[in-house]
Design a protein around this motif. Structure first.
Motif, PDB file in Angstrom:
ATOM      1  N   LEU A  85       0.988  -1.186  -0.193  1.00 47.08           N
ATOM      2  CA  LEU A  85      -0.045  -0.013   0.038  1.00 47.08           C
ATOM      3  C   LEU A  85       0.923   1.295  -0.015  1.00 47.08           C
ATOM      4  O   LEU A  85       1.741   1.448   1.092  1.00 47.08           O
ATOM      5  CB  LEU A  85      -1.050   0.169   1.263  1.00 47.08           C
ATOM      6  CG  LEU A  85      -1.773   1.293   1.528  1.00 47.08           C
ATOM      7  CD1 LEU A  85      -2.833   1.370   0.278  1.00 47.08           C
ATOM      8  CD2 LEU A  85      -2.248   1.256   2.872  1.00 47.08           C
ATOM      9  N   GLN A 139       4.838   5.437   2.364  1.00 49.38           N
ATOM     10  CA  GLN A 139       4.130   6.750   2.831  1.00 49.38           C
ATOM     11  C   GLN A 139       4.431   7.784   1.935  1.00 49.38           C
ATOM     12  O   GLN A 139       5.574   8.064   1.702  1.00 49.38           O
ATOM     13  CB  GLN A 139       4.519   7.013   4.230  1.00 49.38           C
ATOM     14  CG  GLN A 139       4.090   6.105   5.153  1.00 49.38           C
ATOM     15  CD  GLN A 139       4.493   6.395   6.582  1.00 49.38           C
ATOM     16  OE1 GLN A 139       5.664   6.777   7.009  1.00 49.38           O
ATOM     17  NE2 GLN A 139       3.570   6.538   7.629  1.00 49.38           N
ATOM     18  N   VAL A 188       4.156  -0.762   3.604  1.00 49.66           N
ATOM     19  CA  VAL A 188       3.533   0.369   3.394  1.00 49.66           C
ATOM     20  C   VAL A 188       4.291   1.435   3.072  1.00 49.66           C
ATOM     21  O   VAL A 188       5.402   1.474   3.819  1.00 49.66           O
ATOM     22  CB  VAL A 188       2.815   0.700   4.876  1.00 49.66           C
ATOM     23  CG1 VAL A 188       2.545   2.050   4.890  1.00 49.66           C
ATOM     24  CG2 VAL A 188       2.070  -0.489   5.356  1.00 49.66           C
ATOM     25  N   LEU A 224      -5.457   2.889   7.259  1.00 54.81           N
ATOM     26  CA  LEU A 224      -4.473   1.610   7.273  1.00 54.81           C
ATOM     27  C   LEU A 224      -5.112   0.548   8.152  1.00 54.81           C
ATOM     28  O   LEU A 224      -5.049  -0.623   8.009  1.00 54.81           O
ATOM     29  CB  LEU A 224      -3.132   2.146   7.864  1.00 54.81           C
ATOM     30  CG  LEU A 224      -1.948   1.020   7.911  1.00 54.81           C
ATOM     31  CD1 LEU A 224      -1.797   0.166   6.629  1.00 54.81           C
ATOM     32  CD2 LEU A 224      -0.811   1.475   8.382  1.00 54.81           C
ATOM     33  N   ARG A 225      -5.468   1.010   9.516  1.00 55.59           N
ATOM     34  CA  ARG A 225      -6.211   0.086  10.215  1.00 55.59           C
ATOM     35  C   ARG A 225      -7.404  -0.596   9.816  1.00 55.59           C
ATOM     36  O   ARG A 225      -7.459  -2.058   9.703  1.00 55.59           O
ATOM     37  CB  ARG A 225      -6.793   0.911  11.507  1.00 55.59           C
ATOM     38  CG  ARG A 225      -7.435  -0.071  12.734  1.00 55.59           C
ATOM     39  CD  ARG A 225      -7.864   0.734  13.914  1.00 55.59           C
ATOM     40  NE  ARG A 225      -6.826   1.019  14.762  1.00 55.59           N
ATOM     41  CZ  ARG A 225      -6.392   2.307  14.911  1.00 55.59           C
ATOM     42  NH1 ARG A 225      -6.879   3.240  14.126  1.00 55.59           N
ATOM     43  NH2 ARG A 225      -5.492   2.795  15.575  1.00 55.59           N
ATOM     44  N   ALA A 246       1.789   4.854  11.644  1.00 47.28           N
ATOM     45  CA  ALA A 246       1.841   3.908  10.848  1.00 47.28           C
ATOM     46  C   ALA A 246       1.828   2.835  11.913  1.00 47.28           C
ATOM     47  O   ALA A 246       1.346   1.518  11.643  1.00 47.28           O
ATOM     48  CB  ALA A 246       2.306   3.769   9.377  1.00 47.28           C
TER      49      ALA A 246
END
Length: 296
Positions: free
Chosen positions: A194, A251, A249, A234-235, A268
């Motif tokens: 992501l 950013q 991940v 994200l959670r 994060a």
């Protein structure tokens, strides 16, 4: 075959990413001038001559430069953009009409998938942002059933349908997002990587020397995600995905004045640790390319 994502530049001064699918290379956005874009490509061992096309997220000037868009015509590079992007590109880039005459402009409509290679497709995902029609992109390796070789719909693939050419692989690039809802969470389930905006730390934004109208714009539903908002998204993605699926991940679009890699990473990491997710976290930079992230 694996896929790769390399962030060439990320931030308010310019945004470009390089993806490699089945050995074919594509750009996401053209937010650097040609000379600097050439240097960034060379730094990661790539060049314009290898590129197959460009995917445009929206019309804000930190995501496209007229000279770089014009260069797509001289190099006969296909440009995939939403049909609402066409008028500003025509006004801002004289060569864009040449691209259209050569049928090198490939407008997409809504969230209809774009086939990039025999094995990979890209699905635009519309998000809220004040840059007009704005999109992130989800990349999925196409699944095939061994008996019929039928391409499975994207909705089936993200639920984990096994593929004849290997396990399902998916990643997302989403650089400018004002806010999110459950519909976006559904579109971002079951990813291997992501790449998501973590633009600002809200206390730093509120305390900054920026004018009130700009603070209001950035913090609004059509602006940019704060660390807290991005961590909340994200959670939900991790909670609604297969256990252990998310591996990386990245950013994006960190504010140089109102954020820091330490603050973004901590936000994060707190969510990932809470959910016992071991995904790696990396902050993309404005001034230099990232490492190449391998998917698969």
């Amino acid at each position: 075959m694996t896929a790769r994502l390399t962030i060439l530049a990320s931030g308010s001064s310019g945004n470009v990413a390089l993806i490699e699918l089945d050995g074919q290379r594509w750009l996401i956005d053209l937010g650097l001038e040609p000379k600097e874009l050439d240097a960034r490509l060379a730094e990661v061992g790539a060049s314009w001559s290898e590129l197959r096309g460009v995917l445009m997220t929206h019309r804000h000037s930190d995501h496209w430069k007229p000279k770089s868009l014009g260069r797509c015509w001289s190099t006969r590079l296909a440009v995939h953009c939403h049909r609402d992007h066409l008028p500003p590109f025509r006004l801002g880039c004289p060569e864009f009409r040449d691209l259209e005459r050569e049928r090198l402009v490939r407008p997409f409509v809504g969230e209809r998938p774009i086939t990039l290679t025999d094995s990979w497709q890209c699905r635009p995902i519309r998000v809220r942002h004040d840059g007009g029609a704005t999109f992130g992109f989800r990349f999925d390796r196409l699944a095939e059933t061994p008996d019929s070789q039928r391409r499975l719909p994207w909705s089936e693939e993200i639920r984990g349908q096994p593929a004849a050419n290997g396990p399902p692989l998916s990643f997302v690039y989403m650089a400018d997002v004002g806010c999110w809802d459950n519909g976006l969470v559904e579109r971002l389930r079951n990813l291997d990587l992501l790449a998501l905006e973590f633009n600002h730390d809200e206390p730093l934004l509120r305390q900054s020397s920026r004018p009130a109208w700009l603070i209001h714009r950035i913090a609004g539903d059509e602006g940019h995600l704060s660390n807290e908002q991005a961590a909340g998204l994200l959670r939900q993605i991790v909670k609604h995905s297969a256990a252990g699926r998310l591996k990386q991940v990245v950013q994006l679009h960190l504010s140089q004045e109102c954020n820091s890699p330490e603050l973004a990473t901590a936000s994060a990491r707190a969510v990932l640790d809470e959910l016992e997710c071991t995904a790696n976290v990396h902050c993309a930079e404005q001034a230099r390319p990232s490492q190449s992230f391998v998917i698969g």
